[in-house]
Design a protein around this motif. Sequence first.
Motif, PDB file in Angstrom:
ATOM      1  N   SER A 159       1.009   0.575  -3.476  1.00  0.00           N
ATOM      2  CA  SER A 159      -0.239   1.027  -3.582  1.00  0.00           C
ATOM      3  C   SER A 159      -0.039   2.445  -4.047  1.00  0.00           C
ATOM      4  CB  SER A 159      -0.953   1.244  -2.444  1.00  0.00           C
ATOM      5  OG  SER A 159      -1.978   1.778  -2.144  1.00  0.00           O
ATOM      6  N   THR A 160       1.103   3.001  -3.671  1.00  0.00           N
ATOM      7  CA  THR A 160       1.281   4.423  -3.938  1.00  0.00           C
ATOM      8  C   THR A 160       1.765   4.526  -5.353  1.00  0.00           C
ATOM      9  OG1 THR A 160       1.852   5.175  -1.741  1.00  0.00           O
ATOM     10  CG2 THR A 160       2.829   6.640  -3.458  1.00  0.00           C
ATOM     11  N   MET A 161       2.491   3.686  -5.869  1.00  0.00           N
ATOM     12  CA  MET A 161       3.117   3.456  -7.324  1.00  0.00           C
ATOM     13  C   MET A 161       1.972   3.335  -8.276  1.00  0.00           C
ATOM     14  SD  MET A 161       6.252   1.222  -6.559  1.00  0.00           S
ATOM     15  CE  MET A 161       6.657   0.797  -8.281  1.00  0.00           C
ATOM     16  N   VAL A 162       1.027   2.567  -7.575  1.00  0.00           N
ATOM     17  CA  VAL A 162      -0.371   2.367  -8.811  1.00  0.00           C
ATOM     18  C   VAL A 162      -0.972   3.454  -9.005  1.00  0.00           C
ATOM     19  CG1 VAL A 162      -2.446   1.054  -8.814  1.00  0.00           C
ATOM     20  CG2 VAL A 162      -0.481  -0.170  -8.262  1.00  0.00           C
ATOM     21  N   LEU A 179       6.472  -7.569   3.982  1.00  0.00           N
ATOM     22  CA  LEU A 179       5.487  -7.586   2.700  1.00  0.00           C
ATOM     23  C   LEU A 179       4.561  -6.330   3.108  1.00  0.00           C
ATOM     24  CD1 LEU A 179       4.793 -11.299   2.484  1.00  0.00           C
ATOM     25  CD2 LEU A 179       5.900  -9.783   0.761  1.00  0.00           C
ATOM     26  N   GLU A 180       4.270  -6.040   4.335  1.00  0.00           N
ATOM     27  CA  GLU A 180       3.279  -4.972   4.462  1.00  0.00           C
ATOM     28  C   GLU A 180       3.947  -3.589   4.013  1.00  0.00           C
ATOM     29  OE1 GLU A 180       2.345  -4.802   8.615  1.00  0.00           O
ATOM     30  OE2 GLU A 180       0.785  -6.654   8.221  1.00  0.00           O
ATOM     31  N   SER A 181       5.144  -3.255   4.230  1.00  0.00           N
ATOM     32  CA  SER A 181       5.625  -1.970   3.608  1.00  0.00           C
ATOM     33  C   SER A 181       5.725  -2.066   2.044  1.00  0.00           C
ATOM     34  CB  SER A 181       7.220  -2.156   4.454  1.00  0.00           C
ATOM     35  OG  SER A 181       7.968  -0.935   3.854  1.00  0.00           O
ATOM     36  N   MET A 182       6.094  -3.126   1.432  1.00  0.00           N
ATOM     37  CA  MET A 182       6.160  -3.222   0.169  1.00  0.00           C
ATOM     38  C   MET A 182       4.659  -2.772  -0.498  1.00  0.00           C
ATOM     39  SD  MET A 182       8.738  -6.262  -1.147  1.00  0.00           S
ATOM     40  CE  MET A 182       8.058  -7.403  -0.044  1.00  0.00           C
ATOM     41  N   LEU A 183       3.584  -3.338   0.132  1.00  0.00           N
ATOM     42  CA  LEU A 183       2.322  -3.341  -0.314  1.00  0.00           C
ATOM     43  C   LEU A 183       1.814  -1.861  -0.229  1.00  0.00           C
ATOM     44  CD1 LEU A 183       0.274  -6.444   0.894  1.00  0.00           C
ATOM     45  CD2 LEU A 183       0.663  -5.790  -1.259  1.00  0.00           C
ATOM     46  N   THR A 184       2.129  -1.379   1.101  1.00  0.00           N
ATOM     47  CA  THR A 184       2.030   0.328   0.976  1.00  0.00           C
ATOM     48  C   THR A 184       2.601   0.983   0.085  1.00  0.00           C
ATOM     49  OG1 THR A 184       1.734   0.050   3.441  1.00  0.00           O
ATOM     50  CG2 THR A 184       2.092   2.245   2.539  1.00  0.00           C
ATOM     51  N   ILE A 228       6.252  -6.283  -9.380  1.00  0.00           N
ATOM     52  CA  ILE A 228       6.643  -6.165  -8.086  1.00  0.00           C
ATOM     53  C   ILE A 228       5.199  -6.943  -7.317  1.00  0.00           C
ATOM     54  CG2 ILE A 228       6.455  -4.457  -6.080  1.00  0.00           C
ATOM     55  CD1 ILE A 228       7.689  -2.630  -8.210  1.00  0.00           C
ATOM     56  N   GLY A 229       4.226  -6.761  -7.917  1.00  0.00           N
ATOM     57  CA  GLY A 229       2.944  -7.631  -7.326  1.00  0.00           C
ATOM     58  C   GLY A 229       2.770  -8.923  -7.065  1.00  0.00           C
ATOM     59  N   GLN A 230       3.744  -9.511  -8.207  1.00  0.00           N
ATOM     60  CA  GLN A 230       3.812 -10.828  -8.233  1.00  0.00           C
ATOM     61  C   GLN A 230       4.973 -11.422  -7.348  1.00  0.00           C
ATOM     62  OE1 GLN A 230       4.753 -12.123 -12.372  1.00  0.00           O
ATOM     63  NE2 GLN A 230       3.107 -11.013 -13.299  1.00  0.00           N
ATOM     64  N   TYR A 231       5.845 -10.596  -7.280  1.00  0.00           N
ATOM     65  CA  TYR A 231       6.953 -10.916  -6.046  1.00  0.00           C
ATOM     66  C   TYR A 231       6.219 -11.141  -4.855  1.00  0.00           C
ATOM     67  CZ  TYR A 231      11.017 -10.457  -2.987  1.00  0.00           C
ATOM     68  OH  TYR A 231      11.743 -10.684  -1.909  1.00  0.00           O
ATOM     69  N   ILE A 232       5.338  -9.970  -4.452  1.00  0.00           N
ATOM     70  CA  ILE A 232       4.987  -9.631  -3.294  1.00  0.00           C
ATOM     71  C   ILE A 232       4.011 -11.145  -2.952  1.00  0.00           C
ATOM     72  CG2 ILE A 232       3.061  -8.824  -1.768  1.00  0.00           C
ATOM     73  CD1 ILE A 232       4.086  -6.003  -3.115  1.00  0.00           C
ATOM     74  N   LEU A 239       6.048   0.650 -17.733  1.00  0.00           N
ATOM     75  CA  LEU A 239       5.966   0.940 -16.388  1.00  0.00           C
ATOM     76  C   LEU A 239       4.977  -0.010 -15.688  1.00  0.00           C
ATOM     77  CD1 LEU A 239       5.679   5.065 -16.738  1.00  0.00           C
ATOM     78  CD2 LEU A 239       7.604   3.606 -15.594  1.00  0.00           C
ATOM     79  N   SER A 240       3.749  -0.230 -16.424  1.00  0.00           N
ATOM     80  CA  SER A 240       2.715  -1.140 -15.847  1.00  0.00           C
ATOM     81  C   SER A 240       3.120  -2.622 -15.419  1.00  0.00           C
ATOM     82  CB  SER A 240       1.418  -1.250 -16.604  1.00  0.00           C
ATOM     83  OG  SER A 240       1.643  -1.653 -17.687  1.00  0.00           O
ATOM     84  N   ASN A 241       3.990  -2.964 -16.538  1.00  0.00           N
ATOM     85  CA  ASN A 241       4.698  -4.408 -16.326  1.00  0.00           C
ATOM     86  C   ASN A 241       5.685  -4.408 -15.263  1.00  0.00           C
ATOM     87  OD1 ASN A 241       3.216  -5.300 -18.537  1.00  0.00           O
ATOM     88  ND2 ASN A 241       5.001  -4.856 -19.928  1.00  0.00           N
ATOM     89  N   ALA A 242       6.445  -3.188 -14.923  1.00  0.00           N
ATOM     90  CA  ALA A 242       7.319  -3.156 -13.650  1.00  0.00           C
ATOM     91  C   ALA A 242       6.489  -3.345 -12.523  1.00  0.00           C
ATOM     92  CB  ALA A 242       8.091  -2.063 -13.871  1.00  0.00           C
ATOM     93  N   VAL A 243       5.416  -2.577 -12.366  1.00  0.00           N
ATOM     94  CA  VAL A 243       4.778  -2.614 -11.185  1.00  0.00           C
ATOM     95  C   VAL A 243       3.900  -4.125 -10.805  1.00  0.00           C
ATOM     96  CG1 VAL A 243       2.715  -1.548 -10.086  1.00  0.00           C
ATOM     97  CG2 VAL A 243       4.230   0.019 -11.659  1.00  0.00           C
ATOM     98  N   ALA A 244       3.361  -4.586 -12.101  1.00  0.00           N
ATOM     99  CA  ALA A 244       2.925  -6.012 -12.012  1.00  0.00           C
ATOM    100  C   ALA A 244       3.994  -6.905 -11.322  1.00  0.00           C
ATOM    101  CB  ALA A 244       2.192  -6.371 -13.408  1.00  0.00           C
TER     102      ALA A 244
END
Length: 213
Positions: free
Chosen positions: A96-99, A88-93, A181-185, A174-179
């Motif tokens: 964050s770059t994607m955002v 989870l920490e790796s995915m968040l990092t 990912i955030g929901q999955y995390i 693009l924003s929906n795809a990133v969102a």
Amino acid sequence: MPEEVSTPFYPRPSHTGDGNSDGGANPDAGADLGHLVPALSMRWDAASMPSFNTVPETPTGDSTASDDDTPVGDYRIQVQLGQMRDSLESMLTRTSTMVAQYELLAAHVRTAISGGVIYGQQDIDTVLVYESQAVMGGNGGRIVEQEQDSPIQDVARQFADSINPVQQRALLSLSNAVALIGQYIGTVNVAGRTYAQLDRVCEFPAPPAANEG
């Protein structure tokens, strides 16, 4: 002749809407879809993600959960919470770059659209013209530079009317795809907290009563 390229965001070149093509005119042409483009931000980072030691929130609304204390069956659940946390920490990092990259791209698109010049909508040509001058004994003149609207302006405005909403819809995707990912995390984080809470509240059953002699 190479085949036409089609994308989910923009019609093929043959889609002119003249009745002879297999598509239609861009329905968003000339529209400003900026209100559809969200700004993204990180709710958590690798350091602020809720700890697995915190009790997960109680779900709101209807739920099929039961307060029955009947033991679950004779099977075991094994979860590597440490590995889950590291992932989870790796995915968040990375998220964050994607955002940050999305926001940079969105800013470029907003600037290009609001400026109204990037495709040549206000292009000016410098041309040479002959300027006549009357002189004694005859006619004279000179060649001077003069600025005038470029003939590409009309085409550029038509192209901008079509491509600007396409870019805005692409940003929305693009924003929906990133969102997502955030929901999955967030979902995996709740799962980890739930497993940890389950471990904390588990109890060994009472020993069987000793047989009387």
